[in-house]
Scaffold this active site. Structure first.
Site, PDB file in Angstrom:
ATOM      1  N   ASP A   4       0.853  -1.200   0.000  1.00 16.06           N
ATOM      2  CA  ASP A   4       0.000   0.000   0.000  1.00 16.06           C
ATOM      3  C   ASP A   4       0.881   1.239   0.000  1.00 16.06           C
ATOM      4  O   ASP A   4       2.063   1.187   0.350  1.00 16.06           O
ATOM      5  CB  ASP A   4      -0.957   0.012   1.204  1.00 16.06           C
ATOM      6  CG  ASP A   4      -0.257   0.145   2.549  1.00 16.06           C
ATOM      7  OD1 ASP A   4       0.821  -0.482   2.726  1.00 16.06           O
ATOM      8  OD2 ASP A   4      -0.760   0.864   3.431  1.00 16.06           O
TER       9      ASP A   4
ATOM     10  N   GLU B 218       0.107  -0.843   5.926  1.00 15.49           N
ATOM     11  CA  GLU B 218       1.169  -0.234   6.726  1.00 15.49           C
ATOM     12  C   GLU B 218       0.955   1.259   6.884  1.00 15.49           C
ATOM     13  O   GLU B 218       1.123   1.816   7.963  1.00 15.49           O
ATOM     14  CB  GLU B 218       2.542  -0.494   6.086  1.00 15.49           C
ATOM     15  CG  GLU B 218       3.723  -0.259   7.026  1.00 15.49           C
ATOM     16  CD  GLU B 218       4.203   1.180   7.119  1.00 15.49           C
ATOM     17  OE1 GLU B 218       4.890   1.518   8.085  1.00 15.49           O
ATOM     18  OE2 GLU B 218       3.862   2.006   6.228  1.00 15.49           O
ATOM     19  N   GLU B 219       0.547   1.896   5.790  1.00 15.95           N
ATOM     20  CA  GLU B 219       0.423   3.363   5.826  1.00 15.95           C
ATOM     21  C   GLU B 219      -0.788   3.834   6.634  1.00 15.95           C
ATOM     22  O   GLU B 219      -0.970   5.026   6.837  1.00 15.95           O
ATOM     23  CB  GLU B 219       0.364   3.933   4.397  1.00 15.95           C
ATOM     24  CG  GLU B 219       1.615   3.661   3.559  1.00 15.95           C
ATOM     25  CD  GLU B 219       2.871   4.398   4.032  1.00 15.95           C
ATOM     26  OE1 GLU B 219       2.842   5.018   5.112  1.00 15.95           O
ATOM     27  OE2 GLU B 219       3.870   4.339   3.302  1.00 15.95           O
TER      28      GLU B 219
ATOM     29  N   ASP C  75      12.573  -0.883   3.979  1.00 20.16           N
ATOM     30  CA  ASP C  75      11.539   0.158   3.997  1.00 20.16           C
ATOM     31  C   ASP C  75      12.066   1.377   4.756  1.00 20.16           C
ATOM     32  O   ASP C  75      11.313   2.119   5.354  1.00 20.16           O
ATOM     33  CB  ASP C  75      10.261  -0.398   4.652  1.00 20.16           C
ATOM     34  CG  ASP C  75       9.053   0.512   4.471  1.00 20.16           C
ATOM     35  OD1 ASP C  75       9.038   1.293   3.503  1.00 20.16           O
ATOM     36  OD2 ASP C  75       8.127   0.443   5.302  1.00 20.16           O
TER      37      ASP C  75
ATOM     38  N   HIS D 132       6.025  10.176   1.067  1.00 19.80           N
ATOM     39  CA  HIS D 132       4.793  10.846   1.526  1.00 19.80           C
ATOM     40  C   HIS D 132       4.633  12.245   0.922  1.00 19.80           C
ATOM     41  O   HIS D 132       3.691  12.951   1.267  1.00 19.80           O
ATOM     42  CB  HIS D 132       4.719  10.947   3.063  1.00 19.80           C
ATOM     43  CG  HIS D 132       4.710   9.614   3.749  1.00 19.80           C
ATOM     44  ND1 HIS D 132       4.282   9.446   5.044  1.00 19.80           N
ATOM     45  CD2 HIS D 132       5.080   8.381   3.340  1.00 19.80           C
ATOM     46  CE1 HIS D 132       4.394   8.166   5.395  1.00 19.80           C
ATOM     47  NE2 HIS D 132       4.891   7.506   4.370  1.00 19.80           N
TER      48      HIS D 132
HETATM   49  N1  BES Z   1       8.693   3.372   5.336  1.00 21.17           N
HETATM   50  C1  BES Z   1       8.084   4.273   6.245  1.00 21.17           C
HETATM   51  C2  BES Z   1       8.861   4.459   7.528  1.00 21.17           C
HETATM   52  C3  BES Z   1      10.261   4.990   7.393  1.00 21.17           C
HETATM   53  C4  BES Z   1      10.609   5.907   6.426  1.00 21.17           C
HETATM   54  C5  BES Z   1      11.186   4.582   8.278  1.00 21.17           C
HETATM   55  C6  BES Z   1      11.905   6.365   6.316  1.00 21.17           C
HETATM   56  C7  BES Z   1      12.472   5.057   8.217  1.00 21.17           C
HETATM   57  C8  BES Z   1      12.834   5.947   7.221  1.00 21.17           C
HETATM   58  C9  BES Z   1       6.678   3.786   6.562  1.00 21.17           C
HETATM   59  O1  BES Z   1       5.978   3.413   5.412  1.00 21.17           O
HETATM   60  C10 BES Z   1       5.890   4.900   7.185  1.00 21.17           C
HETATM   61  O2  BES Z   1       5.667   5.868   6.523  1.00 21.17           O
HETATM   62  N2  BES Z   1       5.458   4.752   8.430  1.00 21.17           N
HETATM   63  C11 BES Z   1       4.609   5.701   9.054  1.00 21.17           C
HETATM   64  C12 BES Z   1       3.958   5.123  10.255  1.00 21.17           C
HETATM   65  C13 BES Z   1       2.616   4.500  10.009  1.00 21.17           C
HETATM   66  C14 BES Z   1       2.008   4.037  11.303  1.00 21.17           C
HETATM   67  C15 BES Z   1       1.672   5.389   9.272  1.00 21.17           C
HETATM   68  C16 BES Z   1       5.417   6.884   9.509  1.00 21.17           C
HETATM   69  O3  BES Z   1       6.603   6.772   9.837  1.00 21.17           O
HETATM   70  O4  BES Z   1       4.832   7.970   9.529  1.00 21.17           O
HETATM   71 MN    MN Z   2       7.114   2.224   4.215  1.00 23.97          MN
HETATM   72 MN    MN Z   3       5.281   5.335   4.444  1.00 22.88          MN
END
Ligand code: BES
Ligand code: MN
Ligand code: MN
Length: 456
Positions: free
Chosen positions: A88, A152-153, A179, A426
């Site tokens: 996703d 995940e997102e 990731d 993002h």
């Molecule tokens: N891949 C990211 C997390 C990430 C990005 C970790 C860059 C380290 C470096 C993941 O898809 C993400 O965006 N996670 C969200 C949390 C989720 C609960 C929505 C985040 O970090 O905001």
């Molecule tokens: Mn990610």
């Molecule tokens: Mn992300």
């Protein structure tokens, strides 16, 4: 090493074509409008896993979007690597800021521009192609399991349930996740920690309806003004978070650890130029690397209320809203922090408004070991493909499931990320370097090889 390089070179175009096909699915988990596309993406991933040689491929239903599973178990005496990723993606908005459409992948300057290119389609797909290589060349060194999710997102609400219900099936010696980011192609690195997350939405209500701002303005508390003041008070003059008890559980690093962390190459001028800001901001007493890696933060993700359409409308809004996230570091606990926030926010609200704090998803912070066999294998693999020893860093983002894997399955994770912080995750114009993608595919079989060797 030469063999995988040759394989990647010979199949480069196909590897890109397949990734492009994956990127064309608008698998936005946050928006119900894309429901069918998200499900189609899961099916495509399953098909590709099958084609690469995985057994027992299944699109496992959940209460939300399905989890794609597949495995190749060929020798019970060998270690098992569990690959986790997510198919996703984040919403593409604001769509008008994309130079080329988010779901029509385009190459510019050696980079693949598309939503999900780095986060996480381009990254988990490297594992599928590396697996294909190992299958085709009889080089599978470890058993392998794939678990690619679609939520995940939006907080992985159903993944925890799936993990708890499938402990036997998911049994593995290590979890590998691509990731996260590395410093650069010239300086590989491995993230050894992720921050946790508390996420809340606040609603401030004043009068029982929107009012004429001339007739009532000046006499009735304006929820938008009050919300702005409340939010502004959440940081003090040193940019510390001003919620009582917020830092109580924070694990401070030793001077030695902080020194090491700050030795990572970081060009502050380049950082500012890339972001278009003339000055940085942050908690007093900490460097930028520390502010984004080992310190907790509080950010407003969105704020709205009243009239935001074309032109001017003179109105005193009845309500104002904000979405606020807090990034957490070891030893903080997301539920505890959410409660602290809620209590504090309700307490500081003036009597002329009502405030409501609604918690969203959360996640716990983690640190991953640097003295494990898996870390050493990742280090060795990266050193071989990049001709430079990778350094450990602390990531600012969150992957809440990592803490949960450890809790539920007792398995540690290696964060073998090939993205860059500047890949616009993002944001509009998300990108992923073709070289990052291909180097990743080259590195992964080496990881399997060294992990098997060092586990002996
Ligand atoms: N891949 C990211 C997390 C990430 C990005 C970790 C860059 C380290 C470096 C993941 O898809 C993400 O965006 N996670 C969200 C949390 C989720 C609960 C929505 C985040 O970090 O905001
Ligand atoms: Mn990610
Ligand atoms: Mn992300």
């Amino acid at each position: 090493m030469q063999k995988i390089k040759n394989y990647v070179e010979a199949n480069k175009q196909r590897f890109l074509d397949e990734l492009f096909e994956l990127l064309r699915f608008p698998s936005v988990s946050a928006d119900p409008k894309y429901k069918d596309d998200v499900v189609k993406t899961a099916n495509y991933v399953a098909e590709k896993l099958k084609e690469a040689g995985a057994d027992k491929v299944e699109v496992c239903p959940t209460a939300g979007y399905p989890i794609v599973y597949g495995e190749k178990i060929f020798d019970a005496n060998l270690p098992t690597v569990l690959v986790y990723g997510h198919y996703d993606v984040q919403p593409a908005d604001p769509i008008e800021l994309w130079e080329t459409p988010p779901f029509e992948p385009t190459i510019r300057d050696g980079k693949i521009y598309a939503r999900g290119s780095a986060d996480d389609k381009g990254q988990f797909y490297m594992h599928v192609k590396a697996f294909e290589y190992m299958m085709q060349n009889d080089e599978l060194a470890c058993n392998i399991k794939f678990m690619i999710e679609g939520e995940e997102e939006v907080g992985s609400a159903n993944l925890g349930i799936f993990v708890a219900a499938n402990k036997e099936r998911l049994k593995a010696d290590v979890i590998v996740i691509s990731d996260t980011s590395m410093i650069s192609l010239e300086q590989p690195s491995l993230e050894t920690g992720l921050r946790g997350l508390s996420y809340v939405e606040v609603e401030v209500t004043g009068p029982n309806r929107d009012l004429h701002s001339g007739v009532y303005g000046g006499a009735v508390g304006n929820p938008a003004t009050i919300l702005a003041k409340l939010i502004a008070s959440l940081h003090d003059e040193n940019n510390h978070i001003a919620i009582p008890g917020f830092y109580d559980d924070v694990l401070e690093l030793s001077a030695e650890e902080r020194k090491e962390l700050n030795e990572a190459p970081f060009d502050i001028e380049e950082y500012k130029t890339d972001l278009g800001v003339s000055e940085l901001w942050g908690e007093k007493g900490y460097t930028t690397i520390e502010r984004t890696g080992i310190r907790p933060t509080l950010e407003v993700n969105g704020i709205w209320g009243g009239y935001i359409g074309e032109g001017a409308k003179t109105v005193l809004p009845s309500k104002a809203f904000a979405k606020i996230s807090m990034r957490l570091v070891p030893n903080q606990n997301s539920e505890r922090i959410t409660t602290l926030f809620k209590n504090h926010f309700e307490k500081i609200a003036p009597k002329n408004v009502k405030v409501e704090v609604k918690p969203h998803h959360g996640g716990e912070p983690v640190v991953t070991p640097t003295d494990s066999v898996a870390y050493k294998a990742a280090e060795k693999a990266l050193e071989e493909t990049f001709n430079k020893k990778p350094i450990p860093t602390r990531g600012g983002g969150s992957i809440p499931i990592v803490a949960l894997f450890e809790k539920e399955l007792g398995i540690k994770t290696v964060l073998l990320g090939f993205g860059l912080d500047s890949d616009n995750l993002h944001s509009p114009n998300e990108k992923y370097g073709i070289e990052n993608y291909l180097k990743g595919i080259e590195t992964i079989p080496l990881f399997h090889k060294y992990y098997a060797e060092l586990s002996k």
